[in-house]
Enzyme design. Structure first.
Site, PDB file in Angstrom:
ATOM      1  N   SER A 148     -10.224   5.664  -4.437  1.00  0.00           N
ATOM      2  CA  SER A 148     -11.184   6.743  -4.643  1.00  0.00           C
ATOM      3  C   SER A 148     -10.758   7.723  -5.740  1.00  0.00           C
ATOM      4  O   SER A 148     -11.579   8.116  -6.574  1.00  0.00           O
ATOM      5  CB  SER A 148     -11.406   7.480  -3.323  1.00  0.00           C
ATOM      6  OG  SER A 148     -10.174   7.945  -2.790  1.00  0.00           O
ATOM      7  N   TYR A 177     -15.271   1.059  -6.456  1.00  0.00           N
ATOM      8  CA  TYR A 177     -16.540   1.727  -6.158  1.00  0.00           C
ATOM      9  C   TYR A 177     -17.541   1.508  -7.288  1.00  0.00           C
ATOM     10  O   TYR A 177     -18.722   1.785  -7.130  1.00  0.00           O
ATOM     11  CB  TYR A 177     -16.297   3.226  -5.911  1.00  0.00           C
ATOM     12  CG  TYR A 177     -15.392   3.438  -4.716  1.00  0.00           C
ATOM     13  CD1 TYR A 177     -15.890   3.341  -3.418  1.00  0.00           C
ATOM     14  CD2 TYR A 177     -14.016   3.654  -4.871  1.00  0.00           C
ATOM     15  CE1 TYR A 177     -15.054   3.468  -2.323  1.00  0.00           C
ATOM     16  CE2 TYR A 177     -13.172   3.780  -3.776  1.00  0.00           C
ATOM     17  CZ  TYR A 177     -13.702   3.686  -2.503  1.00  0.00           C
ATOM     18  OH  TYR A 177     -12.868   3.792  -1.415  1.00  0.00           O
ATOM     19  N   GLU A 195       7.056  -6.739   0.633  1.00  0.00           N
ATOM     20  CA  GLU A 195       5.904  -6.600   1.536  1.00  0.00           C
ATOM     21  C   GLU A 195       4.931  -7.766   1.370  1.00  0.00           C
ATOM     22  O   GLU A 195       4.397  -8.283   2.346  1.00  0.00           O
ATOM     23  CB  GLU A 195       5.180  -5.266   1.278  1.00  0.00           C
ATOM     24  CG  GLU A 195       5.933  -4.042   1.806  1.00  0.00           C
ATOM     25  CD  GLU A 195       5.770  -3.859   3.312  1.00  0.00           C
ATOM     26  OE1 GLU A 195       5.162  -4.725   3.982  1.00  0.00           O
ATOM     27  OE2 GLU A 195       6.259  -2.834   3.833  1.00  0.00           O
ATOM     28  N   LYS A 227      -2.263  -1.608  -3.709  1.00  0.00           N
ATOM     29  CA  LYS A 227      -3.123  -0.429  -3.654  1.00  0.00           C
ATOM     30  C   LYS A 227      -2.306   0.842  -3.715  1.00  0.00           C
ATOM     31  O   LYS A 227      -1.328   0.940  -2.981  1.00  0.00           O
ATOM     32  CB  LYS A 227      -3.909  -0.484  -2.348  1.00  0.00           C
ATOM     33  CG  LYS A 227      -4.776   0.706  -2.072  1.00  0.00           C
ATOM     34  CD  LYS A 227      -5.350   0.579  -0.704  1.00  0.00           C
ATOM     35  CE  LYS A 227      -6.075   1.873  -0.400  1.00  0.00           C
ATOM     36  NZ  LYS A 227      -6.559   1.933   0.934  1.00  0.00           N
ATOM     37  N   LYS A 277       0.849  -1.183   0.000  1.00  0.00           N
ATOM     38  CA  LYS A 277       0.000   0.000   0.000  1.00  0.00           C
ATOM     39  C   LYS A 277       0.888   1.237   0.000  1.00  0.00           C
ATOM     40  O   LYS A 277       1.724   1.414   0.889  1.00  0.00           O
ATOM     41  CB  LYS A 277      -0.910   0.004   1.229  1.00  0.00           C
ATOM     42  CG  LYS A 277      -1.762   1.260   1.332  1.00  0.00           C
ATOM     43  CD  LYS A 277      -2.759   1.182   2.466  1.00  0.00           C
ATOM     44  CE  LYS A 277      -3.531   2.490   2.584  1.00  0.00           C
ATOM     45  NZ  LYS A 277      -4.488   2.467   3.680  1.00  0.00           N
ATOM     46  N   ARG A 316     -10.600  10.296   1.911  1.00  0.00           N
ATOM     47  CA  ARG A 316     -10.417  10.992   3.187  1.00  0.00           C
ATOM     48  C   ARG A 316     -11.566  11.949   3.445  1.00  0.00           C
ATOM     49  O   ARG A 316     -11.940  12.182   4.594  1.00  0.00           O
ATOM     50  CB  ARG A 316      -9.046  11.662   3.228  1.00  0.00           C
ATOM     51  CG  ARG A 316      -7.960  10.575   3.261  1.00  0.00           C
ATOM     52  CD  ARG A 316      -6.555  11.060   3.493  1.00  0.00           C
ATOM     53  NE  ARG A 316      -5.612   9.953   3.301  1.00  0.00           N
ATOM     54  CZ  ARG A 316      -4.314  10.093   3.142  1.00  0.00           C
ATOM     55  NH1 ARG A 316      -3.770  11.306   3.146  1.00  0.00           N
ATOM     56  NH2 ARG A 316      -3.546   9.041   2.970  1.00  0.00           N
ATOM     57  N   ARG A 331       1.211  10.098   5.553  1.00  0.00           N
ATOM     58  CA  ARG A 331       1.424   8.754   6.095  1.00  0.00           C
ATOM     59  C   ARG A 331       2.719   8.140   5.542  1.00  0.00           C
ATOM     60  O   ARG A 331       2.859   6.935   5.454  1.00  0.00           O
ATOM     61  CB  ARG A 331       0.252   7.851   5.696  1.00  0.00           C
ATOM     62  CG  ARG A 331      -1.129   8.383   6.044  1.00  0.00           C
ATOM     63  CD  ARG A 331      -2.141   7.259   5.955  1.00  0.00           C
ATOM     64  NE  ARG A 331      -3.526   7.695   5.918  1.00  0.00           N
ATOM     65  CZ  ARG A 331      -4.188   8.196   6.952  1.00  0.00           C
ATOM     66  NH1 ARG A 331      -3.584   8.368   8.112  1.00  0.00           N
ATOM     67  NH2 ARG A 331      -5.458   8.539   6.831  1.00  0.00           N
TER      68      ARG A 331
END
Ligand code: PBG
Length: 327
Positions: free
Chosen positions: A278, A317, A237, A252, A200, A210, A221
């Protein structure tokens, strides 16, 4: 003039039936997962301006949407909670509370769909902390990896108890998958799966999300999510998460990370998911609203491309729309 063309790839493009027959990749609703937001304390769903077609659900409306997802043959739903602002605190305690909005939503959706749909929970604190980070923050303002793991363990058990078939750690703490597996097993939830957000990235494409979860974050982040410059690290990872017991791994965002996705799909011994986030979805919708691109066709193409790169499962979505258009 004669041409010696024995190989004519266009032969297999002549008719829709022929193209369908030889398609290497197919869009199957069973491989799609619909992310949904559930907000505490609202009586009507609230549309999200930056995510056309997406809303913050009430407990009733999320149950209805889950039933629609079953009807459309979707593979699953991924639930996110949006707590009341005063319920946010430094440790995100509403994430673990039995009456926390996400846990209530999981229970409600399970009650509605039973086992007809895979019900997934976002396992992360960012929606529930007042500072907006995915973990707890130490005295120096750093996100404390190991202290956060303890909270993820409790959150995952609470989600399993509420009815989640799958918990999905998305906070990018080191060791989160192993810690959660241990906690689930210790509580008897040996059949609850872990979909690990393995690779990610710290992405600008999470913007509309957000807004959707009313995130309190100031800053970024980058000390826990991955650097978009790094491809090889995505494989590392994924390998670590698989070794820790991840049942599925995720890349992602999806569309801008197809190289990472292809690498992970190559090495993975477990199913591979990718999240069309998003911002990826919103850009297509915004251009479509202006008449600049054919939105439904672009969404279909973008999700097909994610499958083609190696994803078995795509979170998008557009899942319901894509599935309904297949019918
Ligand atoms: C963190 C989380 C995020 C998304 C899913 N889980 C946001 C973040 O890391 O900032 C983003 C999803 C999207 O943009 O659609 N719990």
């Amino acid at each position: 003039m004669t041409h010696d063309l024995h190989r004519r790839p266009r032969r297999l493009r002549t008719t829709p039936a022929m193209r369908r027959l030889v398609a290497e990749t197919r869009l199957d609703p069973a491989g799609l997962v619909l992310p949904m937001f559930v907000q505490e304390g609202i009586s009507q769903p609230v549309d999200l301006e930056s995510l056309p077609g997406v809303c913050r659900h009430t407990l009733d409306s999320v149950a209805r949407a889950a039933a629609q997802a079953v009807e459309a043959g979707l593979g699953g739903v991924m639930l996110f909670g949006v707590p009341d602002e005063p319920k946010k605190d430094a440790t995100g305690s509403a994430a673990t509370a039995e009456d926390g909005i996400l846990n209530l939503a999981l229970a409600r959706v399970r009650q509605e769909v039973g086992d007809d749909l895979v019900v997934m929970a976002d396992t992360c604190l960012d929606e529930f902390t007042d500072h907006g980070h995915c973990g707890v923050v130490d005295a120096h303002g750093r996100v404390d990896n190991d202290a956060t793991l303890d909270l993820y363990m409790a959150q995952a058990v609470a989600q399993a108890r509420a009815g989640a078939h799958v918990v999905s750690p998305s906070g990018m703490m080191d060791g989160q998958v192993g810690a959660i597996r241990e906690a689930l097993d210790a509580d008897g939830f040996t059949d609850v799966s872990i979909l690990a957000y393995a690779a990610k990235y710290a992405s600008a494409f999470y913007g509309p999300f957000r807004e959707a979860v009313a995130c309190s974050l100031h800053g970024d982040r980058k000390s826990y999510q991955m650097d978009p410059a790094n491809r090889r690290e995505g494989v590392l990872e994924a390998e670590l998460d698989i070794a820790e017991g991840a049942d599925m791994v995720m890349v992602k965002p999806a569309g801008y990370y197809l190289d990472v996705l292809a690498d992970v799909a190559q090495i993975s011994s477990v199913p591979v998911a990718a999240y069309q986030v998003s911002g990826e979805y919103a850009m297509i919708q915004a251009a479509s609203q202006r008449g600049w691109i054919d939105g439904p066709a672009a969404l279909e193409e973008s999700v097909l491309a994610i499958h083609r790169a190696g994803a078995d499962i795509v979170l998008t979505y557009a899942a319901l729309d894509l599935a309904q258009r297949r019918r």
